[in-house]
Design a protein around this motif. Structure first.
Motif, PDB file in Angstrom:
ATOM      1  N   THR A 115       0.821  -1.209   0.000  1.00  0.00           N
ATOM      2  CA  THR A 115       0.000   0.000   0.000  1.00  0.00           C
ATOM      3  C   THR A 115       0.855   1.259   0.000  1.00  0.00           C
ATOM      4  OG1 THR A 115      -1.779  -1.111   1.215  1.00  0.00           O
ATOM      5  CG2 THR A 115      -1.788   1.296   1.223  1.00  0.00           C
ATOM      6  N   GLY A 116       0.710   2.041  -1.040  1.00  0.00           N
ATOM      7  CA  GLY A 116       1.223   3.410  -1.059  1.00  0.00           C
ATOM      8  C   GLY A 116       0.049   4.351  -0.875  1.00  0.00           C
ATOM      9  N   VAL A 117       0.281   5.506  -0.313  1.00  0.00           N
ATOM     10  CA  VAL A 117      -0.812   6.467  -0.122  1.00  0.00           C
ATOM     11  C   VAL A 117      -0.447   7.777  -0.794  1.00  0.00           C
ATOM     12  CG1 VAL A 117       0.063   7.138   2.169  1.00  0.00           C
ATOM     13  CG2 VAL A 117      -2.298   7.659   1.545  1.00  0.00           C
ATOM     14  N   ALA A 118      -1.353   8.262  -1.642  1.00  0.00           N
ATOM     15  CA  ALA A 118      -1.180   9.550  -2.318  1.00  0.00           C
ATOM     16  C   ALA A 118      -1.639  10.650  -1.363  1.00  0.00           C
ATOM     17  CB  ALA A 118      -2.000   9.588  -3.610  1.00  0.00           C
ATOM     18  N   LEU A 119      -0.695  11.293  -0.713  1.00  0.00           N
ATOM     19  CA  LEU A 119      -1.003  12.248   0.352  1.00  0.00           C
ATOM     20  C   LEU A 119      -1.760  13.473  -0.158  1.00  0.00           C
ATOM     21  CD1 LEU A 119       2.464  12.274   2.158  1.00  0.00           C
ATOM     22  CD2 LEU A 119       0.377  11.151   2.991  1.00  0.00           C
ATOM     23  N   VAL A 120      -2.770  13.915   0.606  1.00  0.00           N
ATOM     24  CA  VAL A 120      -3.380  15.214   0.345  1.00  0.00           C
ATOM     25  C   VAL A 120      -2.411  16.297   0.808  1.00  0.00           C
ATOM     26  CG1 VAL A 120      -5.680  14.246   0.745  1.00  0.00           C
ATOM     27  CG2 VAL A 120      -4.545  15.510   2.579  1.00  0.00           C
ATOM     28  N   GLY A 176       1.540   5.141  10.904  1.00  0.00           N
ATOM     29  CA  GLY A 176       1.048   4.380  12.049  1.00  0.00           C
ATOM     30  C   GLY A 176       0.004   3.349  11.661  1.00  0.00           C
ATOM     31  N   GLY A 177      -0.724   3.619  10.574  1.00  0.00           N
ATOM     32  CA  GLY A 177      -1.735   2.686  10.094  1.00  0.00           C
ATOM     33  C   GLY A 177      -1.176   1.542   9.289  1.00  0.00           C
ATOM     34  N   GLY A 178       0.107   1.603   8.944  1.00  0.00           N
ATOM     35  CA  GLY A 178       0.732   0.455   8.300  1.00  0.00           C
ATOM     36  C   GLY A 178       0.971   0.559   6.813  1.00  0.00           C
ATOM     37  N   VAL A 179       0.871   1.768   6.218  1.00  0.00           N
ATOM     38  CA  VAL A 179       1.141   1.850   4.785  1.00  0.00           C
ATOM     39  C   VAL A 179       2.605   1.533   4.523  1.00  0.00           C
ATOM     40  CG1 VAL A 179      -0.677   3.587   4.473  1.00  0.00           C
ATOM     41  CG2 VAL A 179       1.702   4.325   4.710  1.00  0.00           C
ATOM     42  N   ASN A 180       2.872   1.032   3.330  1.00  0.00           N
ATOM     43  CA  ASN A 180       4.236   0.625   2.979  1.00  0.00           C
ATOM     44  C   ASN A 180       5.086   1.766   2.460  1.00  0.00           C
ATOM     45  OD1 ASN A 180       2.302  -1.930   2.180  1.00  0.00           O
ATOM     46  ND2 ASN A 180       4.156  -2.531   3.267  1.00  0.00           N
ATOM     47  N   TYR A 181       4.461   2.776   1.862  1.00  0.00           N
ATOM     48  CA  TYR A 181       5.191   3.955   1.384  1.00  0.00           C
ATOM     49  C   TYR A 181       4.222   5.097   1.165  1.00  0.00           C
ATOM     50  CZ  TYR A 181       3.774   2.293  -3.334  1.00  0.00           C
ATOM     51  OH  TYR A 181       3.068   1.867  -4.443  1.00  0.00           O
ATOM     52  N   ALA A 211      -6.192   4.146   6.727  1.00  0.00           N
ATOM     53  CA  ALA A 211      -4.819   3.634   6.620  1.00  0.00           C
ATOM     54  C   ALA A 211      -4.703   2.205   7.126  1.00  0.00           C
ATOM     55  CB  ALA A 211      -3.865   4.555   7.386  1.00  0.00           C
ATOM     56  N   LYS A 212      -5.255   1.910   8.278  1.00  0.00           N
ATOM     57  CA  LYS A 212      -5.096   0.594   8.880  1.00  0.00           C
ATOM     58  C   LYS A 212      -5.864  -0.475   8.111  1.00  0.00           C
ATOM     59  CE  LYS A 212      -5.542  -1.901  13.262  1.00  0.00           C
ATOM     60  NZ  LYS A 212      -5.942  -1.794  14.708  1.00  0.00           N
TER      61      LYS A 212
END
Length: 293
Positions: free
Chosen positions: A9-14, A37-42, A216-217
């Motif tokens: 999981t990558g997250v596209a940050l706002v 903290g929720g565990g995203v990988n990048y 996230a989690k």
């Protein structure tokens, strides 16, 4: 090693803003801590979800540096560098502080609507100029031009320094053709939260998610168990979040995800024009959904 880091999981940050319209650095720090903290990988900075078209050149540089500082190497950071002008992308790649970046996410040229040959030549030029590996990004709903499976596979086979594709066409057959025929080691990453779980079942390597800003989690866990082959557990999490996906993208991204983050007390519900908050009716639906989540 890098391909393994970008699997999951990558997250596209706002990009959080204050009520006065400046970048909300405290809000961004809260968001970074929340997703890690929720565990995203990048994490991915300067994607479309970050309202990048409204940011100045100096603000983009500041956001890259701040993200590196606050992430503090806890997870890899991918930096978005894309434009409809190939030369502008090449110039920005030369100027951006990318030493700490794991990779560069670069959207296919938008507005100009180039041919498939033009898309190929664009990526060939920027891959040659980039100090970091390139992740292709196909999102025809925003760019106005689909990057076909044939073009993606041609780039993957012929262009050095390209390691992955973020596929957000919504075309499952196209996605499966890429997964089936991709070179060994080339990652195929979902860019569609609502269909990410079935795409993982088809063989995708992860997701660059909008929804993971808030979920996230649960989102990270869904991707993790799906990649482990536990689709019964993945389905439960998928359907738990599914209504949230519908609400999040009902009117606009990032207006939807910022409404969720506002109710989560992570960032303010503020934007730069032409993005505006979601309608009052949708706000009420999101609030009601989150109270029962």
């Amino acid at each position: 090693m890098l391909q393994q880091q970008l699997r999951g999981t990558g997250v596209a940050l706002v990009t959080p803003f204050t009520t006065q319209g400046a970048i909300d650095w405290k809000g961004l720090e809260r968001l970074i801590d929340h997703v890690i903290g929720g565990g995203v990988n990048y994490v991915v900075t300067l994607g479309t979800t970050g309202e990048t078209p409204t940011l100045s050149s100096d603000e983009k540089l500041d956001l890259i540096k701040f993200t590196f500082e606050k992430v503090a190497k806890r997870v890899p950071v991918v930096v978005g560098v894309g434009d409809y002008s190939t030369q502008d992308v090449v110039s920005r790649l030369e100027k951006c502080p990318l030493d700490e970046a794991a990779a560069v996410l670069s959207v296919a040229p938008y507005y100009s609507k180039p041919t498939q040959e033009g898309i190929f030549q664009h990526y060939k030029a920027i891959a040659a100029a980039s100090p970091k590996p390139i992740i292709l990004y196909n999102v025809p709903a925003r760019t106005g031009r689909n990057m076909t499976a044939a073009t993606t596979l041609r780039i993957a086979r012929e262009v050095e320094n390209v390691i992955a594709m973020k596929e957000a066409s919504g075309d499952m057959l196209q996605c499966m053709e890429i997964i089936r025929d991709k070179p060994e080691g080339f990652l195929v990453i979902s860019g569609d939260d609502g269909v990410a779980m079935p795409q993982l079942a088809c063989g995708m390597d992860g997701v660059i998610s909008v929804a993971a800003n808030y979920f996230a989690k649960d989102f990270s866990e869904m991707v993790k168990v799906a990649l482990q082959g536990d689709f019964e557990a993945a389905r439960k999490l998928h359907y738990k979040m599914l209504k949230g996906f519908d609400l999040m993208f009902a009117e606009n991204n990032p207006a939807g995800i910022k409404a969720f983050l506002h109710y989560g007390k992570i960032v303010e519900n503020t934007f730069r024009l032409p993005i505006v908050p979601v309608s009052g009716e949708l706000h009420e639906k999101i609030n009601a959904y989150l109270k029962g989540y």
